[in-house]
Scaffold this motif. Structure first.
Motif, mmCIF file in Angstrom:
data_model
loop_
_atom_site.group_PDB
_atom_site.id
_atom_site.type_symbol
_atom_site.label_atom_id
_atom_site.label_comp_id
_atom_site.label_asym_id
_atom_site.label_seq_id
_atom_site.Cartn_x
_atom_site.Cartn_y
_atom_site.Cartn_z
ATOM 1 N N ASN A 32 0.839 -1.196 0.000
ATOM 2 C CA ASN A 32 0.000 0.000 0.000
ATOM 3 C C ASN A 32 0.875 1.247 0.000
ATOM 4 N N TRP A 33 0.435 2.244 -0.766
ATOM 5 C CA TRP A 33 1.201 3.479 -0.854
ATOM 6 C C TRP A 33 1.206 4.237 0.468
ATOM 7 N N ILE A 34 2.374 4.718 0.865
ATOM 8 C CA ILE A 34 2.502 5.753 1.879
ATOM 9 C C ILE A 34 2.673 7.097 1.174
ATOM 10 N N ALA A 35 3.545 7.125 0.181
ATOM 11 C CA ALA A 35 3.765 8.342 -0.613
ATOM 12 C C ALA A 35 4.279 7.944 -1.987
ATOM 13 N N LYS A 36 3.542 8.305 -3.037
ATOM 14 C CA LYS A 36 3.978 7.995 -4.397
ATOM 15 C C LYS A 36 5.062 8.945 -4.876
ATOM 16 N N ASP A 37 4.982 10.185 -4.454
ATOM 17 C CA ASP A 37 5.891 11.198 -4.985
ATOM 18 C C ASP A 37 6.104 12.260 -3.913
ATOM 19 N N MET A 38 7.261 12.234 -3.263
ATOM 20 C CA MET A 38 7.525 13.206 -2.224
ATOM 21 C C MET A 38 8.958 13.714 -2.331
ATOM 22 N N LEU A 39 9.194 14.863 -1.731
ATOM 23 C CA LEU A 39 10.540 15.428 -1.653
ATOM 24 C C LEU A 39 10.943 15.462 -0.186
ATOM 25 N N VAL A 40 12.131 14.960 0.120
ATOM 26 C CA VAL A 40 12.685 15.049 1.463
ATOM 27 C C VAL A 40 13.958 15.868 1.362
ATOM 28 N N SER A 41 13.898 17.107 1.833
ATOM 29 C CA SER A 41 15.017 18.055 1.690
ATOM 30 C C SER A 41 15.468 18.156 0.237
ATOM 31 N N GLY A 42 14.498 18.156 -0.679
ATOM 32 C CA GLY A 42 14.779 18.332 -2.096
ATOM 33 C C GLY A 42 15.075 17.051 -2.854
ATOM 34 N N VAL A 43 15.164 15.904 -2.151
ATOM 35 C CA VAL A 43 15.481 14.637 -2.806
ATOM 36 C C VAL A 43 14.185 13.849 -3.066
ATOM 37 N N PRO A 44 13.916 13.426 -4.327
ATOM 38 C CA PRO A 44 12.706 12.663 -4.636
ATOM 39 C C PRO A 44 12.715 11.304 -3.942
ATOM 40 N N MET A 45 11.544 10.890 -3.454
ATOM 41 C CA MET A 45 11.427 9.612 -2.760
ATOM 42 C C MET A 45 10.011 9.070 -2.920
ATOM 43 N N ALA A 46 9.885 7.735 -2.920
ATOM 44 C CA ALA A 46 8.579 7.070 -2.898
ATOM 45 C C ALA A 46 8.637 5.986 -1.832
ATOM 46 N N ILE A 47 7.500 5.768 -1.137
ATOM 47 C CA ILE A 47 7.470 4.826 -0.017
ATOM 48 C C ILE A 47 6.233 3.941 -0.105
ATOM 49 N N LEU A 48 6.436 2.639 0.097
ATOM 50 C CA LEU A 48 5.353 1.653 0.168
ATOM 51 C C LEU A 48 5.329 1.010 1.551
ATOM 52 N N GLN A 49 4.112 0.739 2.055
ATOM 53 C CA GLN A 49 3.970 -0.098 3.241
ATOM 54 C C GLN A 49 3.854 -1.542 2.786
ATOM 55 N N VAL A 50 4.603 -2.429 3.433
ATOM 56 C CA VAL A 50 4.663 -3.837 3.042
ATOM 57 C C VAL A 50 4.216 -4.681 4.233
ATOM 58 N N ASP A 51 3.015 -5.264 4.160
ATOM 59 C CA ASP A 51 2.499 -6.132 5.217
ATOM 60 C C ASP A 51 2.528 -7.575 4.738
ATOM 61 N N SER A 52 2.986 -8.484 5.603
ATOM 62 C CA SER A 52 3.163 -9.865 5.178
ATOM 63 C C SER A 52 2.842 -10.821 6.319
ATOM 64 N N ASP A 53 2.466 -12.058 5.941
ATOM 65 C CA ASP A 53 2.289 -13.127 6.920
ATOM 66 C C ASP A 53 3.629 -13.747 7.290
ATOM 67 N N LEU A 108 8.414 -0.926 5.665
ATOM 68 C CA LEU A 108 8.401 0.221 4.759
ATOM 69 C C LEU A 108 9.506 0.041 3.730
ATOM 70 N N LEU A 109 9.126 0.123 2.465
ATOM 71 C CA LEU A 109 10.079 0.022 1.360
ATOM 72 C C LEU A 109 10.158 1.382 0.684
ATOM 73 N N SER A 110 11.364 1.931 0.562
ATOM 74 C CA SER A 110 11.517 3.250 -0.053
ATOM 75 C C SER A 110 12.603 3.221 -1.110
ATOM 76 N N VAL A 111 12.464 4.102 -2.093
ATOM 77 C CA VAL A 111 13.500 4.296 -3.101
ATOM 78 C C VAL A 111 13.676 5.792 -3.302
ATOM 79 N N SER A 112 14.915 6.221 -3.327
ATOM 80 C CA SER A 112 15.198 7.644 -3.511
ATOM 81 C C SER A 112 16.293 7.807 -4.539
ATOM 82 N N GLN A 113 16.386 9.004 -5.082
ATOM 83 C CA GLN A 113 17.381 9.319 -6.099
ATOM 84 C C GLN A 113 18.600 9.952 -5.459
#
Length: 221
Positions: A32-53, A108-113
């Motif tokens: 599930n999305w936490i943030a599709k498109d965000m800036l953290v101190s000017g750096v692009p980032m996207a974050i997913l919530q990952v729930d698993s058994d 939480l899974l994130s990817v940033s540039q």
């Protein structure tokens, strides 16, 4: 022109503003999305919530395995009650942090540039001389866009209030209400603001001998 890459993870696209980010095998999990498109101190980032058994150890093992393919370097470390792993591929930096939840796990899974070129600069936020920005986070979800700025300085609360009364109107903000509040650290000052359909709140408070300024903005009600 800004270039977007879709990293497909189990049918959900993780959007990173980066070049040539590789795709990785998705775990068996609910994403599930936490943030599709965000800036953290000017750096692009996207974050997913990952729930698993699966257990946190199993989830960590999954990312260590898929990120290690091809000789990729993976770093594992604890983060305040979470277990985390991280890796880098070209200009892309990936992190996954996880902790127990029920009989499974949540993460939480994130990817940033990587900062290898000009940053996407948000609108300049006015601040008194000598202020230190602790966080500047801008998020966009396609419906409501927002921004949170947290800064600290050595001025008094009243000096900060005077500064913002004088400087916020230059960015089109109208202070619709000024309130005095009590916080856990003592008294505070709150400005409720409007700019066209935009809403914002500025909170000024004291802690640890410094003044805190927290700005929360939403581009529509």
């Amino acid at each position: 022109m800004i270039k977007y890459l879709l990293i497909v993870l189990g049918g959900i696209a993780l959007m990173a503003e980066a070049a040539e980010c590789p795709e990785f095998e998705a775990p068996k999990a609910r994403l599930n999305w936490i943030a599709k498109d965000m800036l953290v101190s000017g750096v692009p980032m996207a974050i997913l919530q990952v729930d698993s058994d699966q257990s946190p150890l199993s989830m960590i093992a999954h990312y260590k395995r898929v990120w290690s393919v091809g000789g990729g370097e993976v770093t594992e470390y604890p983060v305040a009650g979470w277990q985390a792993v991280a890796t880098a591929r070209g200009q892309c930096f990936y992190t996954f942090q996880v902790k127990p939840a029920g009989t499974g796990s949540t993460g939480l899974l994130s990817v940033s540039q990587a900062n290898t070129g000009p940053l996407r600069k948000p609108e300049r936020f006015p601040m008194p001389s000598g202020s230190q920005v602790v966080n500047d986070i801008e998020h966009r979800d396609g419906i409501k866009n927002g921004r949170t700025v947290f800064l600290r300085n050595a001025l008094t609360m009243e000096s900060n209030a005077i500064y913002y009364r004088n400087n916020l109107p230059s960015q089109g903000w109208k202070i619709s209400m000024e309130r005095r509040i009590n916080t856990k650290n003592g008294p505070g000052i709150v400005f409720d603001m409007k700019r066209d359909k935009n809403l914002a709140m500025l909170t000024i408070s004291r802690s640890e001998g410094q003044t805190n300024v927290l700005f929360n903005y939403m581009d529509r009600p």
